[in-house]
Design an enzyme around this catalytic site. Structure first.
Site, PDB file in Angstrom:
ATOM      1  N   ALA A  13      42.929  39.973  40.705  1.00 31.84           N
ATOM      2  CA  ALA A  13      43.049  40.908  39.581  1.00 31.84           C
ATOM      3  C   ALA A  13      42.920  42.346  40.063  1.00 31.84           C
ATOM      4  CB  ALA A  13      41.983  40.592  38.532  1.00 31.84           C
ATOM      5  N   ARG A  23      51.927  52.211  42.310  1.00 30.66           N
ATOM      6  CA  ARG A  23      53.390  52.228  42.255  1.00 30.66           C
ATOM      7  C   ARG A  23      53.890  53.085  41.093  1.00 30.66           C
ATOM      8  NH1 ARG A  23      53.690  47.086  43.755  1.00 30.66           N
ATOM      9  NH2 ARG A  23      53.691  46.297  41.638  1.00 30.66           N
ATOM     10  N   SER A  40      42.324  40.344  48.993  1.00 31.62           N
ATOM     11  CA  SER A  40      43.660  39.796  48.745  1.00 31.62           C
ATOM     12  C   SER A  40      43.845  38.416  49.376  1.00 31.62           C
ATOM     13  CB  SER A  40      44.722  40.772  49.289  1.00 31.62           C
ATOM     14  OG  SER A  40      45.993  40.389  48.863  1.00 31.62           O
ATOM     15  N   CYS A  44      42.865  29.483  46.151  1.00 31.92           N
ATOM     16  CA  CYS A  44      43.578  28.238  45.836  1.00 31.92           C
ATOM     17  C   CYS A  44      43.971  27.460  47.087  1.00 31.92           C
ATOM     18  CB  CYS A  44      44.829  28.538  45.015  1.00 31.92           C
ATOM     19  SG  CYS A  44      44.514  29.724  43.699  1.00 31.92           S
ATOM     20  N   VAL A  81      29.335  47.281  44.215  1.00 40.42           N
ATOM     21  CA  VAL A  81      28.978  48.109  43.056  1.00 40.42           C
ATOM     22  C   VAL A  81      27.758  47.456  42.415  1.00 40.42           C
ATOM     23  CG1 VAL A  81      29.732  48.961  40.815  1.00 40.42           C
ATOM     24  CG2 VAL A  81      31.339  48.903  42.732  1.00 40.42           C
ATOM     25  N   ASP A 308      38.936  36.363  36.485  1.00 41.29           N
ATOM     26  CA  ASP A 308      37.950  35.316  36.204  1.00 41.29           C
ATOM     27  C   ASP A 308      36.698  35.823  35.484  1.00 41.29           C
ATOM     28  OD1 ASP A 308      39.641  33.587  37.451  1.00 41.29           O
ATOM     29  OD2 ASP A 308      38.222  32.940  39.006  1.00 41.29           O
TER      30      ASP A 308
HETATM   31  C1  FAD Z   1      38.596  26.456  45.744  1.00 43.57           C
HETATM   32  C2  FAD Z   1      39.389  27.098  44.644  1.00 43.57           C
HETATM   33  C3  FAD Z   1      40.676  26.639  44.365  1.00 43.57           C
HETATM   34  C4  FAD Z   1      41.421  27.230  43.341  1.00 43.57           C
HETATM   35  N1  FAD Z   1      42.678  26.734  43.074  1.00 43.57           N
HETATM   36  C5  FAD Z   1      43.406  27.281  42.080  1.00 43.57           C
HETATM   37  C6  FAD Z   1      44.715  26.810  41.792  1.00 43.57           C
HETATM   38  O1  FAD Z   1      45.224  25.885  42.441  1.00 43.57           O
HETATM   39  N2  FAD Z   1      45.412  27.395  40.766  1.00 43.57           N
HETATM   40  C7  FAD Z   1      44.873  28.428  40.027  1.00 43.57           C
HETATM   41  O2  FAD Z   1      45.542  28.939  39.115  1.00 43.57           O
HETATM   42  N3  FAD Z   1      43.635  28.919  40.302  1.00 43.57           N
HETATM   43  C8  FAD Z   1      42.895  28.375  41.292  1.00 43.57           C
HETATM   44  N4  FAD Z   1      41.648  28.880  41.580  1.00 43.57           N
HETATM   45  C9  FAD Z   1      41.137  30.007  40.766  1.00 43.57           C
HETATM   46  C10 FAD Z   1      41.697  31.345  41.282  1.00 43.57           C
HETATM   47  O3  FAD Z   1      41.446  31.441  42.652  1.00 43.57           O
HETATM   48  C11 FAD Z   1      41.009  32.484  40.525  1.00 43.57           C
HETATM   49  O4  FAD Z   1      41.387  32.367  39.178  1.00 43.57           O
HETATM   50  C12 FAD Z   1      41.380  33.872  41.049  1.00 43.57           C
HETATM   51  O5  FAD Z   1      41.020  34.029  42.389  1.00 43.57           O
HETATM   52  C13 FAD Z   1      40.654  34.931  40.223  1.00 43.57           C
HETATM   53  O6  FAD Z   1      40.881  36.186  40.748  1.00 43.57           O
HETATM   54  P1  FAD Z   1      39.864  37.379  40.469  1.00 43.57           P
HETATM   55  O7  FAD Z   1      40.432  38.571  41.147  1.00 43.57           O
HETATM   56  O8  FAD Z   1      39.582  37.460  39.015  1.00 43.57           O
HETATM   57  O9  FAD Z   1      38.479  36.925  41.114  1.00 43.57           O
HETATM   58  P2  FAD Z   1      38.120  36.589  42.633  1.00 43.57           P
HETATM   59  O10 FAD Z   1      39.268  36.024  43.339  1.00 43.57           O
HETATM   60  O11 FAD Z   1      36.864  35.770  42.585  1.00 43.57           O
HETATM   61  O12 FAD Z   1      37.776  38.015  43.251  1.00 43.57           O
HETATM   62  C14 FAD Z   1      36.690  38.787  42.804  1.00 43.57           C
HETATM   63  C15 FAD Z   1      36.262  39.687  43.945  1.00 43.57           C
HETATM   64  O13 FAD Z   1      35.272  40.598  43.456  1.00 43.57           O
HETATM   65  C16 FAD Z   1      34.295  40.795  44.466  1.00 43.57           C
HETATM   66  N5  FAD Z   1      33.077  41.293  43.801  1.00 43.57           N
HETATM   67  C17 FAD Z   1      32.297  40.629  42.923  1.00 43.57           C
HETATM   68  N6  FAD Z   1      31.289  41.426  42.500  1.00 43.57           N
HETATM   69  C18 FAD Z   1      31.441  42.620  43.129  1.00 43.57           C
HETATM   70  C19 FAD Z   1      30.703  43.836  43.114  1.00 43.57           C
HETATM   71  N7  FAD Z   1      29.626  43.982  42.328  1.00 43.57           N
HETATM   72  N8  FAD Z   1      31.120  44.872  43.890  1.00 43.57           N
HETATM   73  C20 FAD Z   1      32.235  44.735  44.678  1.00 43.57           C
HETATM   74  N9  FAD Z   1      32.957  43.579  44.751  1.00 43.57           N
HETATM   75  C21 FAD Z   1      32.568  42.552  43.974  1.00 43.57           C
HETATM   76  C22 FAD Z   1      34.152  39.419  45.076  1.00 43.57           C
HETATM   77  O14 FAD Z   1      33.578  39.490  46.377  1.00 43.57           O
HETATM   78  C23 FAD Z   1      35.599  38.932  45.087  1.00 43.57           C
HETATM   79  O15 FAD Z   1      36.260  39.237  46.296  1.00 43.57           O
HETATM   80  C24 FAD Z   1      40.875  28.316  42.598  1.00 43.57           C
HETATM   81  C25 FAD Z   1      39.577  28.794  42.887  1.00 43.57           C
HETATM   82  C26 FAD Z   1      38.844  28.184  43.887  1.00 43.57           C
HETATM   83  C27 FAD Z   1      37.450  28.711  44.195  1.00 43.57           C
END
Ligand code: FAD
Length: 475
Positions: A13, A23, A40, A44, A81, A308
């Protein structure tokens, strides 16, 4: 020049938002704070990396830090943060050089979710792992190696990986028996991954069905598949503790069942990372994720949340829902990036479309199934059919089971599931599209879906299910 667009979290996200904003508005300063070293990356792909189908950790990166910086995004890895002050328009950041404050014009909270291990005791023991991050995946794969192998070289990612953890697990005797606590989609994928390494794999599930959100027909097909592949299922078993002297030795269940194991995957679920917002005016929804409007903006002007850690509106109910999945995180982040760059873009609704592979079985689900539909105030009618995936005379035709759910009064389609071995999972997208278009079952039955013997029977399995359900609705 406006204050910068500040993004908390450098994955799906967060980086989708940062890239889109840069962009659309190249002059806007965009700063991304990521507490870890990885950015990045594809959660999954983690089970497939453990399995060995994905070679190196770096294969799971969409963009390298250098590529992100080439986009003129100010990326700060290793920066957490720790506080948000919406009144002052600042965040407090802990970085390698100490604590500092950063002002923002717009703020995106994209902190994701975390694996929940509680209330299981002993999840801190060596050999007990959540699977939520590339470092967890690297540690598990290192543990599976023979100590004579070079674990760091095997896993790759040496610029970023937790080297100490990889080397420690790489030096241990490899496990022979693994327990997976939780039969959700990650648990099922890990059963396949660990079986591929020859481990004796046991899956413990509190309820009587695997993959509960996929409904009974899928759960039963997957249970049969796992058993056929040599995985032992412990259904209706509640794991209480992982026990051992410093290292995982045994799993103990509430009903008295105990099993000697030397590896345990204990991520039984996920919870949104919202602690950062405690004490601020940013409102959370009922499930604890951040409540947002159709543009991803929270209850505080200029503060957005996506991925998430955030809710979205559900496609079928129109009510807020929390479904933490990859596309919705990328899509919501991208929309927020466009909005803060001056092009207001809705984040879109979520239908809960999900697919998972369990060895040879492919499973899909979307929308509301029976109980969820009833809870949402519908009067659900459902039908399950089993038919062939291709013309019966064409090689490769396989059984495909489809369940469709509709509302009795309006005959509107509410949801569905699918399971089968021959490209079954992607067929769920037809149902997802029908939900997006608010179709009735009769309208879906009339959809002009593709047919040729190598791909489908004349009546696609989804059409067969719609035809049968429509007949039931007309009875
Ligand atoms: C093992 C596994 C398999 C998956 N398989 C699938 C799949 O097949 N299909 C599917 O649709 N989805 C799947 N998912 C779910 C998908 O990966 C997530 O929905 C997606 O990564 C969410 O993206 P995000 O950016 O919201 O959160 P995240 O990818 O969790 O990224 C959040 C980032 O924020 C950082 N962060 C958190 N708090 C702070 C802070 N206070 N300060 C600075 N940085 C911080 C974290 O370190 C992390 O890097 C899977 C998840 C897992 C764990």
């Amino acid at each position: 020049m406006p204050e910068p667009f500040v993004v908390i979290g450098g994955d799906a996200a967060g980086l989708s938002a940062a890239s889109k904003c840069k962009r659309e508005a190249p002059d806007r300063d965009v700063i991304v704070f990521e507490k870890g070293q990885w950015v990045s990356y594809a959660h999954c792909g983690e089970p497939y990396f453990v399995k060995g189908e994905v070679d190196k950790l770096e294969d799971l990166l969409s963009l390298t830090p250098a590529e992100i910086e080439e986009r003129d995004i100010d990326l700060r890895r290793g920066h957490e943060v720790v506080a948000v002050d919406p009144d002052a328009g600042t965040v407090t950041v802990e970085g390698p050089g100490g604590e500092f404050e950063q002002s923002y014009g717009d703020l995106l909270v994209a902190t994701g979710a975390r694996a929940v291990t509680g209330p299981i005791e002993g999840s801190e023991l060596d050999g007990a792992f959540p699977l939520h991050g590339l470092d967890d995946a690297a540690a598990i794969r290192a543990f599976l190696l023979d100590p004579s192998e070079d674990a760091l070289a095997d896993v790759g990612g040496t610029d970023f990986v937790d080297r100490e953890r990889v080397e420690r697990f790489g030096g241990m005797a490899p496990p022979e028996t693994a327990a997976i606590v939780g039969g959700g989609y990650v648990g099922v994928e890990m059963a396949e991954a660990l079986s591929a390494h020859g481990l004796d794999v046991h899956v413990f599930q509190r309820s009587g069905h695997l993959l509960s959100p996929f409904g009974e027909a899928v759960g039963e097909a997957v249970a049969e598949e796992l058993r056929e592949q040599g995985v032992t299922l412990h259904l209706s078993e509640e794991v209480e503790r992982v026990a051992g002297d410093g290292r995982v030795e045994r799993l103990e269940c509430a009903g008295g069942t105990a099993l000697d194991v030397d590896l345990a995957v204990v991520g039984v679920g996920v919870a949104p990372n919202t602690d950062l917002l405690d004490g601020t005016a940013v409102e959370l929804g009922e499930g604890g994720a951040v409540a947002v409007d159709e543009y991803g903006e929270t209850s505080v002007d200029g503060v957005y949340a996506a991925g998430d850690c955030a809710e979205d509106d559900h496609t079928v109910t129109g009510e807020p829902a929390w479904v933490p999945l990859g596309l919705t995180a990328n899509r919501a982040g991208r929309a927020v990036g466009a909005t803060v760059a001056g092009d207001p873009t809705p984040v879109g609704s979520i239908a809960g479309t999900a697919v998972v592979k369990a060895f040879e079985q492919e499973c899909g689900r979307v929308g509301l199934l029976d109980d969820e539909a009833r809870d949402a105030g519908f009067d659900p009618v459902s039908e399950t059919i089993t038919t062939r995936s291709r013309s019966g005379y064409y090689p490769g035709a396989a059984e495909t089971t489809v369940t469709l759910v509709a509302d009795r009064a309006s005959e509107r389609l509410l949801g569905g599931t699918i399971v089968g071995t021959d490209r079954a999972a992607v067929r769920i997208d037809t149902v997802a599209t029908a939900l997006e278009a608010d179709m009735t079952v009769a309208e879906l039955e009339r959809a002009d879906l593709a047919y040729a013997p190598p791909f489908s029977p004349v009546w696609d399995p989804i059409l067969v299910a719609a035809k049968v359900l429509n007949g039931k609705l007309k009875d």
